[in-house]
Design an enzyme around this catalytic site. Structure first.
Site, PDB file in Angstrom:
ATOM      1  N   ARG A  58       0.818  -1.335   0.197  1.00 52.75           N
ATOM      2  CA  ARG A  58       0.044   0.108  -0.054  1.00 52.75           C
ATOM      3  C   ARG A  58       0.872   1.185   0.033  1.00 52.75           C
ATOM      4  O   ARG A  58       0.566   2.232  -0.401  1.00 52.75           O
ATOM      5  CB  ARG A  58      -1.059   0.050   1.168  1.00 52.75           C
ATOM      6  CG  ARG A  58      -1.735   1.305   1.417  1.00 52.75           C
ATOM      7  CD  ARG A  58      -3.021   0.946   2.347  1.00 52.75           C
ATOM      8  NE  ARG A  58      -2.822   0.493   3.583  1.00 52.75           N
ATOM      9  CZ  ARG A  58      -2.293   1.049   4.425  1.00 52.75           C
ATOM     10  NH1 ARG A  58      -1.885   2.283   4.376  1.00 52.75           N
ATOM     11  NH2 ARG A  58      -2.055   0.222   5.618  1.00 52.75           N
ATOM     12  N   TYR A 111     -16.460  15.091 -15.178  1.00 55.29           N
ATOM     13  CA  TYR A 111     -16.673  13.680 -15.012  1.00 55.29           C
ATOM     14  C   TYR A 111     -17.819  13.529 -13.990  1.00 55.29           C
ATOM     15  O   TYR A 111     -17.593  13.790 -12.889  1.00 55.29           O
ATOM     16  CB  TYR A 111     -15.525  12.665 -15.036  1.00 55.29           C
ATOM     17  CG  TYR A 111     -15.964  11.143 -14.585  1.00 55.29           C
ATOM     18  CD1 TYR A 111     -16.231  10.527 -15.740  1.00 55.29           C
ATOM     19  CD2 TYR A 111     -15.516  10.547 -13.421  1.00 55.29           C
ATOM     20  CE1 TYR A 111     -16.499   9.227 -15.644  1.00 55.29           C
ATOM     21  CE2 TYR A 111     -15.842   9.205 -13.270  1.00 55.29           C
ATOM     22  CZ  TYR A 111     -16.264   8.443 -14.514  1.00 55.29           C
ATOM     23  OH  TYR A 111     -16.287   7.281 -14.347  1.00 55.29           O
ATOM     24  N   ASP A 183      -7.749  17.250 -14.790  1.00 57.54           N
ATOM     25  CA  ASP A 183      -7.946  15.952 -15.184  1.00 57.54           C
ATOM     26  C   ASP A 183      -7.746  15.721 -16.545  1.00 57.54           C
ATOM     27  O   ASP A 183      -8.221  16.418 -17.546  1.00 57.54           O
ATOM     28  CB  ASP A 183      -9.591  15.400 -14.962  1.00 57.54           C
ATOM     29  CG  ASP A 183     -10.003  14.181 -15.140  1.00 57.54           C
ATOM     30  OD1 ASP A 183      -9.049  13.375 -16.171  1.00 57.54           O
ATOM     31  OD2 ASP A 183     -10.830  13.676 -14.437  1.00 57.54           O
ATOM     32  N   LYS A 208      -8.658   4.431 -19.141  1.00 57.36           N
ATOM     33  CA  LYS A 208      -8.879   5.060 -20.131  1.00 57.36           C
ATOM     34  C   LYS A 208      -7.590   5.057 -21.377  1.00 57.36           C
ATOM     35  O   LYS A 208      -7.271   3.963 -21.465  1.00 57.36           O
ATOM     36  CB  LYS A 208      -9.359   6.464 -20.311  1.00 57.36           C
ATOM     37  CG  LYS A 208     -10.473   6.564 -19.201  1.00 57.36           C
ATOM     38  CD  LYS A 208     -11.736   5.732 -19.145  1.00 57.36           C
ATOM     39  CE  LYS A 208     -12.583   5.600 -18.092  1.00 57.36           C
ATOM     40  NZ  LYS A 208     -13.166   7.011 -17.461  1.00 57.36           N
TER      41      LYS A 208
HETATM   42  C1  LIG Z   1     -13.529   7.494 -16.320  1.00 54.23           C
HETATM   43  C2  LIG Z   1     -12.847   8.715 -15.917  1.00 54.23           C
HETATM   44  C3  LIG Z   1     -12.809   9.228 -14.385  1.00 54.23           C
HETATM   45  C4  LIG Z   1     -12.920   8.205 -13.519  1.00 54.23           C
HETATM   46  O1  LIG Z   1     -11.937   7.077 -13.287  1.00 54.23           O
HETATM   47  P1  LIG Z   1     -12.391   5.412 -13.010  1.00 54.23           P
HETATM   48  O2  LIG Z   1     -11.030   4.864 -13.459  1.00 54.23           O
HETATM   49  O3  LIG Z   1     -13.552   4.903 -13.878  1.00 54.23           O
HETATM   50  O4  LIG Z   1     -12.477   5.507 -11.502  1.00 54.23           O
HETATM   51  C5  LIG Z   1     -12.282  10.420 -14.138  1.00 54.23           C
HETATM   52  N1  LIG Z   1     -12.205  11.480 -15.184  1.00 54.23           N
HETATM   53  C6  LIG Z   1     -12.756  11.161 -16.294  1.00 54.23           C
HETATM   54  C7  LIG Z   1     -12.505  12.290 -17.451  1.00 54.23           C
HETATM   55  C8  LIG Z   1     -12.849   9.798 -16.644  1.00 54.23           C
HETATM   56  O5  LIG Z   1     -13.255   9.510 -18.016  1.00 54.23           O
END
Ligand SMILES: *Cc1c(COP(=O)(O)O)cnc(C)c1O
Length: 393
Positions: A58, A111, A183, A208
């Site tokens: 962790r 998101y 982000d 992603k």
């Molecule tokens: C999918 C996504 C998240 C969250 O990610 P997870 O891996 O599903 O927890 C945050 N920001 C954006 C822009 C996303 O597309």
């Protein structure tokens, strides 16, 4: 060889260039929860930070660390912090900078869960949030309060594709001593470098583009400076939203082909978007690669490419959207994005369904909005699939 100076693809493949002691060509999966110390003194030194030895997964693990260092290198940051998911990264950032009585300014179409966690859980803990169109710089200035502790951007935003000016916003925030977090999931480090543009923290859902193969969920944060890195890592460790070594191994493998995957998907996306834009049933198509995008010039200035995400509306609204989604055969009707396969989804009933009706309307997430994540298949096949499905409307 100085890996700091090598080209983007070389960095993707070789990372920081650290060599495995047994000569393994890839960083092995250290599937262990804990690490044995050489002696009681060594254990004490690891805990006090005098030795960089591993303690407990962790806290840190060689497989995860290889990925963290590589993404930090790609983002030009001080260090990376792997997390269990993209939301693990988002909440680690919130928990590090926000507390009772503090305020955050965020984009109205971030998101969905990144917004919902502020409106529910963090609200219960006394955090105040303002959601605005962050492309409006005057509105942004007006929204900053004496207790604003974080400016949170997502650009292009999900799913409206609105672009925020990272440099201009960072300058405004820094005048007041407020950190900026971006982000960068939609662009990946290949297409956009928020830290170079002035932001302090960048995060990704690695689920992603970074992993790109729709087979893991994961997240990462990269901080520009050591103080932020240490504060964020400490939150992640204490809150327990760490990455798992096997997850890190797959993300590191997926990352190697990031640039060639995006080049290909983006090439497809430009073809699909240009075709869709001319389709009589399609209205309000938003893609940063087409001059019709309201912030086309800003996109060209801060992004190295328009990416592989498109949003658009159908003249027939929700019913038309449903018909389209029920009639695609190549594209998968699925949430998520940034993988090698083309995905189609309906934000109002899927990713953003937990948002209130008013918030959705204000953020431009209408019932007829459809989001496409373009994959690496043949562009002709993706177009033929959409053409067939659109003909059913
Ligand atoms: C999918 C996504 C998240 C969250 O990610 P997870 O891996 O599903 O927890 C945050 N920001 C954006 C822009 C996303 O597309």
């Amino acid at each position: 060889m100085d890996h700091q100076k090598s080209g983007f693809n070389s960095k993707l493949v070789h990372g920081t260039g650290s060599k495995d002691p047994l000569g393994s060509a890839v960083t092995p999966i250290y599937q262990t929860s804990t690490f044995a110390f050489e002696s009681a003194d060594h254990g004490a030194q690891c805990f006090s930070g005098k030795s960089s030895g591993y303690i407990y997964t962790r806290i840190g693990n060689p497989t995860i660390e290889d990925l963290e260092k590589t993404v930090a290198l790609l983002e030009n940051g001080f260090g990376g912090i792997g997390t269990s998911s993209g939301m693990g990264a988002v909440t680690t950032v919130y928990m590090t900078y926000l507390g009772a009585g503090s305020h955050i300014v965020s984009h109205e179409a971030v998101y969905g869960p990144s917004r919902v966690v502020l409106e529910t859980i963090l609200k219960r803990f006394g955090v105040e949030a303002t959601f605005i169109d962050t492309s409006d710089l005057d509105l942004l200035k007006e929204s900053i309060q004496a207790n604003t502790k974080l400016i949170y951007l997502e650009t292009p935003a999900n799913p409206t594709m609105t672009i925020a000016d990272i440099s201009a916003i960072s300058a405004i925030a820094h005048e007041k001593g407020i950190p900026v977090c971006v982000d960068n999931t939609f662009c990946s480090p290949y297409l956009q470098s928020p830290l170079d543009l002035g932001a302090d923290i960048v995060l990704h859902s690695m689920t992603k583009f970074i992993n790109g193969h729709a087979d893991i969920v994961g997240g990462i944060i990269v901080a520009k400076r050591e103080v932020d890195y240490k504060a964020l890592r400490s939150t992640m460790i204490i809150m327990g939203c760490n990455m798992d070594p096997h997850q890190a191994y797959l993300a590191r493998r997926g990352l190697k082909t990031l640039a060639i995957r995006i080049d290909r998907a983006q090439e497809n996306c430009i073809k699909v978007a240009s075709w869709l834009e001319k389709h009589p049933k399609v209205t309000k198509l938003k893609y940063p690669g087409l001059p019709s995008h309201p912030q086309y010039e800003l996109g060209k200035k801060q992004m190295r490419g328009p990416g592989a995400m498109i949003s658009f509306e159908l003249s027939g609204g929700l019913e038309a959207g449903k018909t389209l989604m029920n009639n695609v055969h190549l594209a998968l009707l699925a949430v998520s994005l940034g993988g090698i396969e083309t995905l189609i989804q309906h934000p109002a009933s899927m990713t953003h369904s937990k948002m209130s009706k008013e918030s959705k309307e204000k953020a431009g997430i209408t019932d007829g909005l459809v989001r496409l994540s373009i994959g690496i298949e043949e562009a002709e096949d993706i177009i033929a699939d959409l053409d067939h499905a659109l003909s059913r409307i």
